[in-house]
Design a protein around this motif. Structure first.
Motif, PDB file in Angstrom:
ATOM      1  N   PHE A 111       0.921  -1.310  -0.117  1.00 25.53           N
ATOM      2  CA  PHE A 111       0.024  -0.119  -0.087  1.00 25.53           C
ATOM      3  C   PHE A 111       0.682   1.251  -0.014  1.00 25.53           C
ATOM      4  O   PHE A 111       0.494   2.206  -0.820  1.00 25.53           O
ATOM      5  CB  PHE A 111      -0.732  -0.157   1.183  1.00 25.53           C
ATOM      6  CG  PHE A 111      -1.716   1.171   1.491  1.00 25.53           C
ATOM      7  CD1 PHE A 111      -3.175   1.114   0.806  1.00 25.53           C
ATOM      8  CD2 PHE A 111      -1.373   2.265   2.442  1.00 25.53           C
ATOM      9  CE1 PHE A 111      -3.867   2.175   0.992  1.00 25.53           C
ATOM     10  CE2 PHE A 111      -2.283   3.194   2.454  1.00 25.53           C
ATOM     11  CZ  PHE A 111      -3.373   3.230   1.783  1.00 25.53           C
ATOM     12  N   PHE A 112       1.794   1.293   0.711  1.00 21.92           N
ATOM     13  CA  PHE A 112       2.596   2.528   0.958  1.00 21.92           C
ATOM     14  C   PHE A 112       3.778   2.739  -0.148  1.00 21.92           C
ATOM     15  O   PHE A 112       4.451   3.700  -0.326  1.00 21.92           O
ATOM     16  CB  PHE A 112       3.665   2.415   2.079  1.00 21.92           C
ATOM     17  CG  PHE A 112       2.679   2.231   3.317  1.00 21.92           C
ATOM     18  CD1 PHE A 112       2.038   3.621   3.780  1.00 21.92           C
ATOM     19  CD2 PHE A 112       2.523   1.178   4.055  1.00 21.92           C
ATOM     20  CE1 PHE A 112       1.360   3.499   4.812  1.00 21.92           C
ATOM     21  CE2 PHE A 112       1.727   1.276   5.283  1.00 21.92           C
ATOM     22  CZ  PHE A 112       1.144   2.341   5.662  1.00 21.92           C
ATOM     23  N   ASP A 113       3.704   1.670  -1.167  1.00 22.67           N
ATOM     24  CA  ASP A 113       4.622   1.951  -2.426  1.00 22.67           C
ATOM     25  C   ASP A 113       3.707   2.356  -3.711  1.00 22.67           C
ATOM     26  O   ASP A 113       4.184   2.872  -4.688  1.00 22.67           O
ATOM     27  CB  ASP A 113       4.962   0.609  -2.914  1.00 22.67           C
ATOM     28  CG  ASP A 113       5.941  -0.087  -1.870  1.00 22.67           C
ATOM     29  OD1 ASP A 113       6.920   0.520  -1.267  1.00 22.67           O
ATOM     30  OD2 ASP A 113       5.798  -1.136  -1.610  1.00 22.67           O
ATOM     31  N   VAL A 114       2.487   2.626  -3.693  1.00 26.02           N
ATOM     32  CA  VAL A 114       1.578   3.192  -4.730  1.00 26.02           C
ATOM     33  C   VAL A 114       1.775   4.843  -4.765  1.00 26.02           C
ATOM     34  O   VAL A 114       1.508   5.414  -3.759  1.00 26.02           O
ATOM     35  CB  VAL A 114       0.063   2.680  -4.332  1.00 26.02           C
ATOM     36  CG1 VAL A 114      -0.887   3.120  -5.248  1.00 26.02           C
ATOM     37  CG2 VAL A 114      -0.129   1.075  -4.089  1.00 26.02           C
ATOM     38  N   PRO A 115       1.928   5.050  -5.968  1.00 27.09           N
ATOM     39  CA  PRO A 115       2.106   6.555  -6.096  1.00 27.09           C
ATOM     40  C   PRO A 115       0.744   7.129  -5.961  1.00 27.09           C
ATOM     41  O   PRO A 115      -0.436   6.294  -5.925  1.00 27.09           O
ATOM     42  CB  PRO A 115       2.396   6.605  -7.561  1.00 27.09           C
ATOM     43  CG  PRO A 115       3.071   5.295  -8.076  1.00 27.09           C
ATOM     44  CD  PRO A 115       2.363   4.472  -7.229  1.00 27.09           C
ATOM     45  N   LYS A 116       0.725   8.404  -5.295  1.00 33.71           N
ATOM     46  CA  LYS A 116      -0.522   9.051  -5.255  1.00 33.71           C
ATOM     47  C   LYS A 116      -1.731   9.001  -6.289  1.00 33.71           C
ATOM     48  O   LYS A 116      -2.754   8.754  -5.927  1.00 33.71           O
ATOM     49  CB  LYS A 116      -0.186  10.581  -4.967  1.00 33.71           C
ATOM     50  CG  LYS A 116      -1.296  11.494  -4.394  1.00 33.71           C
ATOM     51  CD  LYS A 116      -1.284  12.898  -4.359  1.00 33.71           C
ATOM     52  CE  LYS A 116      -2.287  13.704  -3.733  1.00 33.71           C
ATOM     53  NZ  LYS A 116      -1.918  14.960  -3.117  1.00 33.71           N
ATOM     54  N   GLU A 117      -1.387   9.193  -7.465  1.00 35.15           N
ATOM     55  CA  GLU A 117      -2.294   9.446  -8.578  1.00 35.15           C
ATOM     56  C   GLU A 117      -3.098   7.829  -8.587  1.00 35.15           C
ATOM     57  O   GLU A 117      -4.272   7.675  -8.743  1.00 35.15           O
ATOM     58  CB  GLU A 117      -1.617   9.670  -9.777  1.00 35.15           C
ATOM     59  CG  GLU A 117      -2.636   9.743 -11.242  1.00 35.15           C
ATOM     60  CD  GLU A 117      -1.981  10.059 -12.393  1.00 35.15           C
ATOM     61  OE1 GLU A 117      -2.953  10.288 -13.354  1.00 35.15           O
ATOM     62  OE2 GLU A 117      -0.679   9.979 -12.600  1.00 35.15           O
ATOM     63  N   GLU A 118      -2.251   6.922  -8.248  1.00 34.58           N
ATOM     64  CA  GLU A 118      -2.787   5.579  -8.659  1.00 34.58           C
ATOM     65  C   GLU A 118      -3.645   5.165  -7.352  1.00 34.58           C
ATOM     66  O   GLU A 118      -4.794   4.623  -7.411  1.00 34.58           O
ATOM     67  CB  GLU A 118      -1.871   4.372  -8.709  1.00 34.58           C
ATOM     68  CG  GLU A 118      -1.328   4.718 -10.101  1.00 34.58           C
ATOM     69  CD  GLU A 118       0.107   3.765 -10.203  1.00 34.58           C
ATOM     70  OE1 GLU A 118      -0.230   2.366 -10.191  1.00 34.58           O
ATOM     71  OE2 GLU A 118       0.986   4.081 -10.852  1.00 34.58           O
ATOM     72  N   MET A 119      -3.206   5.718  -6.132  1.00 34.77           N
ATOM     73  CA  MET A 119      -3.775   5.538  -4.957  1.00 34.77           C
ATOM     74  C   MET A 119      -5.233   6.234  -5.032  1.00 34.77           C
ATOM     75  O   MET A 119      -6.308   5.857  -4.575  1.00 34.77           O
ATOM     76  CB  MET A 119      -3.100   6.011  -3.742  1.00 34.77           C
ATOM     77  CG  MET A 119      -3.758   5.757  -2.235  1.00 34.77           C
ATOM     78  SD  MET A 119      -4.115   4.065  -2.116  1.00 34.77           S
ATOM     79  CE  MET A 119      -2.524   3.243  -1.947  1.00 34.77           C
ATOM     80  N   VAL A 120      -5.392   7.524  -5.657  1.00 37.80           N
ATOM     81  CA  VAL A 120      -6.563   8.180  -5.577  1.00 37.80           C
ATOM     82  C   VAL A 120      -7.593   7.345  -6.550  1.00 37.80           C
ATOM     83  O   VAL A 120      -8.862   7.230  -6.262  1.00 37.80           O
ATOM     84  CB  VAL A 120      -6.303   9.563  -6.265  1.00 37.80           C
ATOM     85  CG1 VAL A 120      -7.803  10.156  -6.846  1.00 37.80           C
ATOM     86  CG2 VAL A 120      -5.626  10.272  -5.364  1.00 37.80           C
ATOM     87  N   ALA A 121      -7.082   6.619  -7.545  1.00 36.33           N
ATOM     88  CA  ALA A 121      -7.897   5.908  -8.340  1.00 36.33           C
ATOM     89  C   ALA A 121      -8.370   4.712  -7.662  1.00 36.33           C
ATOM     90  O   ALA A 121      -9.476   4.301  -7.784  1.00 36.33           O
ATOM     91  CB  ALA A 121      -7.002   5.424  -9.866  1.00 36.33           C
ATOM     92  N   MET A 122      -7.524   4.066  -6.887  1.00 31.09           N
ATOM     93  CA  MET A 122      -7.765   2.753  -6.213  1.00 31.09           C
ATOM     94  C   MET A 122      -9.107   3.498  -5.136  1.00 31.09           C
ATOM     95  O   MET A 122      -9.991   2.538  -4.939  1.00 31.09           O
ATOM     96  CB  MET A 122      -6.552   2.170  -5.301  1.00 31.09           C
ATOM     97  CG  MET A 122      -5.642   1.709  -6.193  1.00 31.09           C
ATOM     98  SD  MET A 122      -4.269   1.021  -5.314  1.00 31.09           S
ATOM     99  CE  MET A 122      -5.203  -0.652  -4.440  1.00 31.09           C
TER     100      MET A 122
END
Length: 118
Positions: A46-57
């Motif tokens: 979870f902590f490796d996911v870039p911000k843009e992708e985390m927003v999409a998740m």
């Protein structure tokens, strides 16, 4: 990633998806409708996911909740993210568990095979 179950194209039959994430039903559900929100690109935790992708998740998590509301009518939810084996993560590819909960309280825990942790 070559040996990652979530990176294998045969495991990408998403129920719903967006540019960066997909939703699948868990193959070892603890309740009816137990789903996974999976990053499409390989990020171990979870902590490796870039911000843009985390927003999409996060956006897909909300879409998945609406989908599950319509399909299964749960009474509540648990949202779970396990990080690293010590934190309960069995598959080293970021995923968020969306677990519908029902007033009957039935929940079944399954043990993951060791080979899924690769």
């Amino acid at each position: 990633m070559k040996d990652c179950i979530f990176c294998d194209p045969k495991n990408r039959n998403y129920v719903i998806e967006n540019e960066y994430a997909g939703m699948l039903f868990d193959i070892h559900p603890v309740t009816k409708g137990h789903s996974l929100i999976i990053s499409k690109r390989h990020h171990p935790t979870f902590f490796d996911v870039p911000k843009e992708e985390m927003v999409a998740m996060y956006s897909l998590l909300n879409e998945a909740k609406k989908y599950l509301d319509n399909e299964f009518h749960p009474d509540g939810y648990n949202i779970d993210v396990n990080v690293n084996p010590a934190g309960g993560q069995a598959i080293m590819h970021c995923h968020i568990h969306l677990i519908p909960r029902y007033h009957d309280g039935k929940i079944v825990f399954t043990k993951f095979p060791d080979d899924l942790s690769k």
